[in-house]
Scaffold this motif. Structure first.
Motif, PDB file in Angstrom:
ATOM      1  N   VAL A  86      -1.311  -1.333   2.506  1.00 30.39           N
ATOM      2  CA  VAL A  86      -1.622  -0.443   1.520  1.00 30.39           C
ATOM      3  C   VAL A  86      -1.051   1.024   1.519  1.00 30.39           C
ATOM      4  O   VAL A  86      -0.833   1.701   2.562  1.00 30.39           O
ATOM      5  CB  VAL A  86      -3.339  -0.164   1.626  1.00 30.39           C
ATOM      6  CG1 VAL A  86      -3.831   0.948   0.594  1.00 30.39           C
ATOM      7  CG2 VAL A  86      -3.886  -1.561   1.276  1.00 30.39           C
ATOM      8  N   SER A 104       2.691  -4.636  -3.782  1.00 27.24           N
ATOM      9  CA  SER A 104       3.039  -3.203  -4.104  1.00 27.24           C
ATOM     10  C   SER A 104       2.482  -3.041  -5.570  1.00 27.24           C
ATOM     11  O   SER A 104       2.089  -1.851  -5.981  1.00 27.24           O
ATOM     12  CB  SER A 104       4.632  -3.008  -4.150  1.00 27.24           C
ATOM     13  OG  SER A 104       5.055  -3.094  -5.378  1.00 27.24           O
ATOM     14  N   ASN A 158      -0.865  -2.062  -4.991  1.00 18.57           N
ATOM     15  CA  ASN A 158      -1.166  -0.612  -4.690  1.00 18.57           C
ATOM     16  C   ASN A 158      -1.113   0.342  -5.886  1.00 18.57           C
ATOM     17  O   ASN A 158      -1.912   1.110  -5.793  1.00 18.57           O
ATOM     18  CB  ASN A 158       0.147  -0.267  -3.717  1.00 18.57           C
ATOM     19  CG  ASN A 158      -0.121  -0.675  -2.233  1.00 18.57           C
ATOM     20  OD1 ASN A 158      -1.134  -0.252  -1.823  1.00 18.57           O
ATOM     21  ND2 ASN A 158       0.867  -1.431  -1.630  1.00 18.57           N
TER      22      ASN A 158
END
Ligand code: OFO
Length: 163
Positions: free
Chosen positions: A69, A9, A12
């Motif tokens: 993703v 994350s 991301n």
């Protein structure tokens, strides 16, 4: 070993940051086009393409390590500046911020004992040294050029040759 949810994350968010950089540089390119600095506009398009490549490198890394993703919304980039020097100063300051983000990522990878991510990030650490250097060099040249139209035209011509 699969990438952890926390690391995925965080990366991301960095994918979004890289795409935001591309969006900002495209906006800068549009401003240069409006002002008829075609070489600077070209340089900014090349820079935007590089940022997309940076985002994609992260994208493939997350996927190849079994992570998910998830793309985020991109903020509207700034679209108006006063002089070419203002634009490149913003670009340089933007790169300083991106360097901070990369350094935070390195710290997180270390904290999570994620060696694969830590090593992968060394490419970005090197890249940021180059990004800062490139933009600062242009800002410094623009400072030397000052209000000289000839100087600006020469610089614009040079930047238009970026491959
Ligand atoms: Fe991706 O290096 Fe600039 O922002």
């Amino acid at each position: 070993m699969k990438i952890s949810k926390t690391m995925a994350s965080t990366i991301n968010k960095q994918i979004s940051a890289e795409l935001s950089s591309a969006y900002l540089y495209l906006s800068m390119s549009a401003w240069f086009e409006r002002e008829n600095w075609r070489g600077c506009a070209h340089w900014m398009v090349k820079q935007a393409n590089e940022e997309i490549a940076h985002a994609m490198k992260f994208f493939h890394f997350v996927v190849s390590r079994g992570g998910i993703v998830e793309l985020e919304a991109l903020p509207k980039p700034k679209s108006a500046w006063v002089t070419p020097k203002d634009v490149f100063t913003d670009a340089y300051e933007h790169e300083l911020e991106v360097t901070k983000l990369i350094n935070i990522l390195v710290s997180k990878a270390r904290k999570n004992e994620d060696t694969a991510t830590e090593l992968f990030l060394t490419w970005y650490v090197d890249e940021q040294v180059e990004e800062e250097d490139n933009t600062l060099e242009i800002v410094t040249t623009l400072e030397k050029v000052g209000d000289s139209k000839n100087g600006l035209v020469m610089l614009d011509r040079g930047l238009g040759k970026r491959e």
